[in-house]
Design a protein around this motif. Sequence first.
Motif, mmCIF file in Angstrom:
data_model
loop_
_atom_site.group_PDB
_atom_site.id
_atom_site.type_symbol
_atom_site.label_atom_id
_atom_site.label_comp_id
_atom_site.label_asym_id
_atom_site.label_seq_id
_atom_site.Cartn_x
_atom_site.Cartn_y
_atom_site.Cartn_z
ATOM 1 N N ASP A 116 68.568 2.797 -42.684
ATOM 2 C CA ASP A 116 69.083 1.939 -41.597
ATOM 3 C C ASP A 116 68.890 2.528 -40.208
ATOM 4 N N ILE A 117 67.657 2.717 -39.837
ATOM 5 C CA ILE A 117 67.357 3.297 -38.516
ATOM 6 C C ILE A 117 67.742 2.306 -37.417
ATOM 7 N N THR A 118 68.475 2.794 -36.416
ATOM 8 C CA THR A 118 68.717 1.967 -35.226
ATOM 9 C C THR A 118 68.279 2.767 -34.001
ATOM 10 N N ILE A 119 67.685 2.083 -33.053
ATOM 11 C CA ILE A 119 67.221 2.762 -31.847
ATOM 12 C C ILE A 119 68.370 2.809 -30.838
ATOM 13 N N PRO A 120 68.582 3.950 -30.170
ATOM 14 C CA PRO A 120 69.625 3.991 -29.134
ATOM 15 C C PRO A 120 69.370 2.919 -28.059
ATOM 16 N N LYS A 121 70.458 2.356 -27.534
ATOM 17 C CA LYS A 121 70.329 1.271 -26.535
ATOM 18 C C LYS A 121 69.555 1.727 -25.302
ATOM 19 N N THR A 122 69.718 2.992 -24.968
ATOM 20 C CA THR A 122 68.930 3.544 -23.879
ATOM 21 C C THR A 122 68.561 4.984 -24.238
ATOM 22 N N GLY A 123 67.668 5.575 -23.469
ATOM 23 C CA GLY A 123 67.246 6.936 -23.798
ATOM 24 C C GLY A 123 66.836 7.674 -22.548
ATOM 25 N N GLN A 124 66.278 8.852 -22.736
ATOM 26 C CA GLN A 124 65.898 9.679 -21.594
ATOM 27 C C GLN A 124 64.401 9.984 -21.582
ATOM 28 N N ILE A 125 63.634 9.210 -22.369
ATOM 29 C CA ILE A 125 62.206 9.524 -22.477
ATOM 30 C C ILE A 125 61.359 8.320 -22.081
ATOM 31 N N TYR A 126 60.391 8.534 -21.216
ATOM 32 C CA TYR A 126 59.391 7.490 -20.979
ATOM 33 C C TYR A 126 58.026 8.031 -21.342
ATOM 34 N N SER A 127 57.232 7.189 -22.005
ATOM 35 C CA SER A 127 55.931 7.625 -22.526
ATOM 36 C C SER A 127 54.848 6.710 -22.016
ATOM 37 N N ILE A 128 53.944 7.261 -21.247
ATOM 38 C CA ILE A 128 52.839 6.478 -20.692
ATOM 39 C C ILE A 128 51.757 7.470 -20.269
ATOM 40 N N ASN A 129 50.512 7.050 -20.299
ATOM 41 C CA ASN A 129 49.441 7.934 -19.836
ATOM 42 C C ASN A 129 49.385 7.872 -18.304
ATOM 43 N N GLU A 130 50.119 8.806 -17.669
ATOM 44 C CA GLU A 130 50.245 8.757 -16.205
ATOM 45 C C GLU A 130 48.948 9.098 -15.485
ATOM 46 N N GLY A 131 47.953 9.577 -16.247
ATOM 47 C CA GLY A 131 46.649 9.835 -15.645
ATOM 48 C C GLY A 131 46.043 8.583 -15.031
ATOM 49 N N TYR A 132 46.455 7.432 -15.559
ATOM 50 C CA TYR A 132 45.891 6.167 -15.050
ATOM 51 C C TYR A 132 46.766 5.540 -13.952
ATOM 52 N N TYR A 133 47.675 6.339 -13.415
ATOM 53 C CA TYR A 133 48.682 5.802 -12.485
ATOM 54 C C TYR A 133 48.076 4.876 -11.423
ATOM 55 N N VAL A 134 46.991 5.331 -10.806
ATOM 56 C CA VAL A 134 46.437 4.524 -9.700
ATOM 57 C C VAL A 134 45.963 3.148 -10.167
ATOM 58 N N HIS A 135 45.686 3.024 -11.466
ATOM 59 C CA HIS A 135 45.181 1.738 -11.984
ATOM 60 C C HIS A 135 46.282 0.842 -12.541
ATOM 61 N N PHE A 136 47.543 1.314 -12.485
ATOM 62 C CA PHE A 136 48.626 0.512 -13.080
ATOM 63 C C PHE A 136 49.039 -0.632 -12.154
ATOM 64 N N PRO A 137 49.607 -1.707 -12.734
ATOM 65 C CA PRO A 137 50.185 -2.764 -11.896
ATOM 66 C C PRO A 137 51.351 -2.188 -11.080
ATOM 67 N N GLU A 138 51.614 -2.798 -9.944
ATOM 68 C CA GLU A 138 52.654 -2.295 -9.048
ATOM 69 C C GLU A 138 54.017 -2.168 -9.762
ATOM 70 N N GLY A 139 54.337 -3.143 -10.634
ATOM 71 C CA GLY A 139 55.618 -3.105 -11.357
ATOM 72 C C GLY A 139 55.765 -1.834 -12.186
ATOM 73 N N VAL A 140 54.672 -1.391 -12.820
ATOM 74 C CA VAL A 140 54.703 -0.179 -13.642
ATOM 75 C C VAL A 140 54.863 1.056 -12.743
ATOM 76 N N LYS A 141 54.133 1.054 -11.617
ATOM 77 C CA LYS A 141 54.256 2.197 -10.688
ATOM 78 C C LYS A 141 55.703 2.341 -10.214
ATOM 79 N N ARG A 142 56.313 1.206 -9.887
ATOM 80 C CA ARG A 142 57.711 1.254 -9.399
ATOM 81 C C ARG A 142 58.654 1.703 -10.509
ATOM 82 N N TYR A 143 58.394 1.235 -11.747
ATOM 83 C CA TYR A 143 59.267 1.633 -12.850
ATOM 84 C C TYR A 143 59.146 3.144 -13.100
ATOM 85 N N ILE A 144 57.920 3.661 -13.021
ATOM 86 C CA ILE A 144 57.741 5.110 -13.212
ATOM 87 C C ILE A 144 58.519 5.877 -12.144
ATOM 88 N N LYS A 145 58.447 5.410 -10.906
ATOM 89 C CA LYS A 145 59.199 6.075 -9.828
ATOM 90 C C LYS A 145 60.698 6.009 -10.104
#
Length: 342
Positions: free
Chosen positions: A201-230
């Motif tokens: 019965d695995i349940t995912i925590p409602k929130t967490g402290q980890i974000y996973s994304i290939n930040e190497g492509y930051y300049v190519h991300f949509p503005e919404g993603v850039k703001r979320y990363i910030k």
Amino acid sequence: MNLNKNRVLTLGQFIIEKQNDFPYAKGELSRLLRDIGIAAKMVNREVNKAGLVDILGDMGTTNIQGETVKKLDVYANEQFISALSYGGECCAVASEENEDMVHIDGEVSKNARYVIAIDPLDGSSNIDVNVSIGTIFSIYRRTSLSGAVELSDFLQKGTEQVAAGYITYGSSTMLVYTTGRGVNGFTLDPSIGEFCLSHPDITIPKTGQIYSINEGYYVHFPEGVKRYIKYCQTEDRVTSRPYSSRYIGSLVADFHRNLLKGGIYMYPSTAKSPKGKLRLLYECNPLAFIVEQAGGIASDGFKRILDLQPRSLHQRTPIFIGSPEMVRAAEDFMLKFSAETV
Ligand code: F6P
């Protein structure tokens, strides 16, 4: 008889126990999951040998016995298709490794009612460096009534999945799956060669402290993603930010960690891949089904992944998947700062 309450529950035993949850089940789905488990063990054996390339021969070359050593992703594809072909419950496979669907039309499969979309070995560029890799699968009931399986049998929305799962070949090998009644995880015990229930019965925590994304492509991300990363990187006591960044580059491994610990995995559209990189049928849909069953969310930034209408076998989609509060926050940024492109 005095039954041992601390007994180990193997995948096979668990599947049989759960079969009774489905009043009309005839055991077909159970047999399918069993076949996948068997193929996973074969693949696991080869993955574990990958470090011995210098001794056994490099993948794609000839080994010291003069035999050709198959590339592991090709090997994995063959193992899964072969296990599903001999199992008798699957009538076609759509695999990351094959451009077209593979029909299974042997005598044993003539009454088969299920089709399977699979990524036999995901993250395979990580094999050479001993980093976790995985298998992802998704099971649908065929919709065409008879004859050869049709493309439309695969192009069903993710909401129609009857089961989905993944195997992660890592510091230990685990199989995690759902049939729409919660998520359960099994760890391979190499001493007895069985997947044993380790994460019921695995349940995912409602929130967490980890974000996973290939930040190497930051300049190519949509503005919404850039703001979320910030936002993830901004200090805030209430939400325990800044979050940690963790990116393995193996979808299954990144997803699995976030499922257990809480977090968000993102592969958005980029300037190079305007539709994202990951495949809807055998990467995003199965993980979306699992995460929802565990209490999480999977979105393309605007819409629920499971509601997307597939139009081709290898269709790509952006994905934001993980803890519900984190995915909702990322969606808010997308809505505010990025136009929908897909
Ligand atoms: O399926 C492709 C895959 O290898 C995933 O396992 C992984 O998460 C992603 O690609 C990594 O892509 P990139 O190297 O662009 O970050």
